[in-house]
Scaffold this active site. Sequence first.
Site, short mmCIF file in Angstrom:
data_model
loop_
_atom_site.label_atom_id
_atom_site.label_comp_id
_atom_site.label_asym_id
_atom_site.label_seq_id
_atom_site.Cartn_x
_atom_site.Cartn_y
_atom_site.Cartn_z
N CYS A 54 0.86 -1.19 0.00
CA CYS A 54 0.00 0.00 0.00
C CYS A 54 0.90 1.24 0.00
CB CYS A 54 -0.89 -0.01 1.24
SG CYS A 54 0.10 0.11 2.75
N HIS A 81 3.23 2.62 11.77
CA HIS A 81 2.12 2.52 12.74
C HIS A 81 1.94 3.78 13.57
CE1 HIS A 81 4.06 -1.50 12.23
NE2 HIS A 81 2.82 -1.80 11.90
N CYS A 86 2.23 6.43 8.63
CA CYS A 86 1.31 6.48 7.47
C CYS A 86 0.35 7.67 7.63
CB CYS A 86 0.52 5.18 7.39
SG CYS A 86 -0.72 5.24 6.08
N GLU A 124 0.01 0.50 16.50
CA GLU A 124 -0.83 1.63 16.04
C GLU A 124 -1.81 2.06 17.13
OE1 GLU A 124 -2.87 1.13 12.24
OE2 GLU A 124 -4.35 2.62 12.85
N THR A 176 -6.72 1.55 11.74
CA THR A 176 -6.96 1.62 10.30
C THR A 176 -7.07 0.26 9.60
OG1 THR A 176 -4.58 1.72 9.97
CG2 THR A 176 -5.75 3.81 10.05
N CYS A 208 -8.55 2.09 6.50
CA CYS A 208 -7.95 2.74 5.33
C CYS A 208 -8.39 2.06 4.03
CB CYS A 208 -6.42 2.74 5.44
SG CYS A 208 -5.69 1.13 5.16
N SER A 255 1.62 -5.26 3.39
CA SER A 255 3.07 -5.19 3.59
C SER A 255 3.76 -6.44 3.04
CB SER A 255 3.38 -5.01 5.08
OG SER A 255 2.70 -5.97 5.85
S1 SF4 Z 1 -2.87 2.42 7.40
FE1 SF4 Z 1 -3.43 1.39 5.49
S2 SF4 Z 1 -2.34 2.55 3.91
FE2 SF4 Z 1 -1.36 3.04 5.88
S3 SF4 Z 1 0.33 1.59 6.13
FE3 SF4 Z 1 -1.45 0.71 7.17
S4 SF4 Z 1 -2.42 -0.61 5.60
FE4 SF4 Z 1 -1.03 0.79 4.52
#
Ligand code: SF4
Length: 288
Positions: free
Chosen positions: A12, A85, A107, A137, A173, A201, A272
């Site tokens: 991504c 994260h 991100c 995260e 996300t 996301c 990833s």
């Molecule tokens: S939040 Fe979504 S776009 Fe961002 S690194 Fe994680 S999986 Fe990828």
Amino acid sequence: MIIHKLNPQGFCKGVINAIKLAKASVNDNNIKKPIYMLGALIHNEHIINELKDLGIIIIDEKNKSRLDLLDLIPNGSGTVIISAHGVADNIYLKIKEKGLDILDATCPYVSLVHKKVKEKIDLEYDILYIGAKSHPECEGVIDNSDKITLITSDLDIDNLDVKNDKIYVTNQTTLSIYEIENIYNKIKRKYPNAIIDDKICMATTERQKAVYESPNVDLCIVIGDSRSSNTKKLAEVARKKGLDTILVDNLDDLKNKIPNNINSVSITSGASTPEFIVDEIIDYLENQ
Ligand code: SF4
């Protein structure tokens, strides 16, 4: 063997950006060395090994928070990479106190959640954050304020007793788009005024939809690191759809896990997971 390669595949945007930033730092004379990575940049062993080979020092130990990991980095000169994260504000502060520079690979989707939560706290909201306990995260968001309550499943909602009329609800996300709907509905029933702000996301959403709408097959193969939240959720979505599912890290892992007598498969991968691993697996299956 009939093979359905589901789209999208490959990294991504958040992962591409984090890897680019980390790799470019190695040859950048303006970046102070040594370069430390606080936790895994992304949850993928292949990429982490590549970065180690470039000379980046990975500071990662199971069950240790980002704050604990930071204690393992000596004070003085050097640079700390923040993973995709994201981290809580106290981590930025402590890195600076240790005399180290910061290279931030958070991100943008995660940064947006941090920003929205802070805005709402300033407006005196109570925050309900849906996420997985101990995931970096999630840790990065909830460690920012005691106004944030972590919800790990719909069962947690039964024990909630928020007195504030102003409630803002958001989430990690990379959760399941199919699971979160139930949680949000339950919160809405208990707190009709709550503002719901779903922040799953695009990369996560598209991959999960592709799995859920995919044809029925003998086996769904999810390729990715078992620590990766979005990868694990793909496997959950496939099982929810009723598909026999395996989660594999690479080709060797697949060879150990694939059952006999499989005639059709669908293939998906985490955000990833390098595409070459997906291609290796497809090549192997095509020759079975
Ligand atoms: S939040 Fe979504 S776009 Fe961002 S690194 Fe994680 S999986 Fe990828």
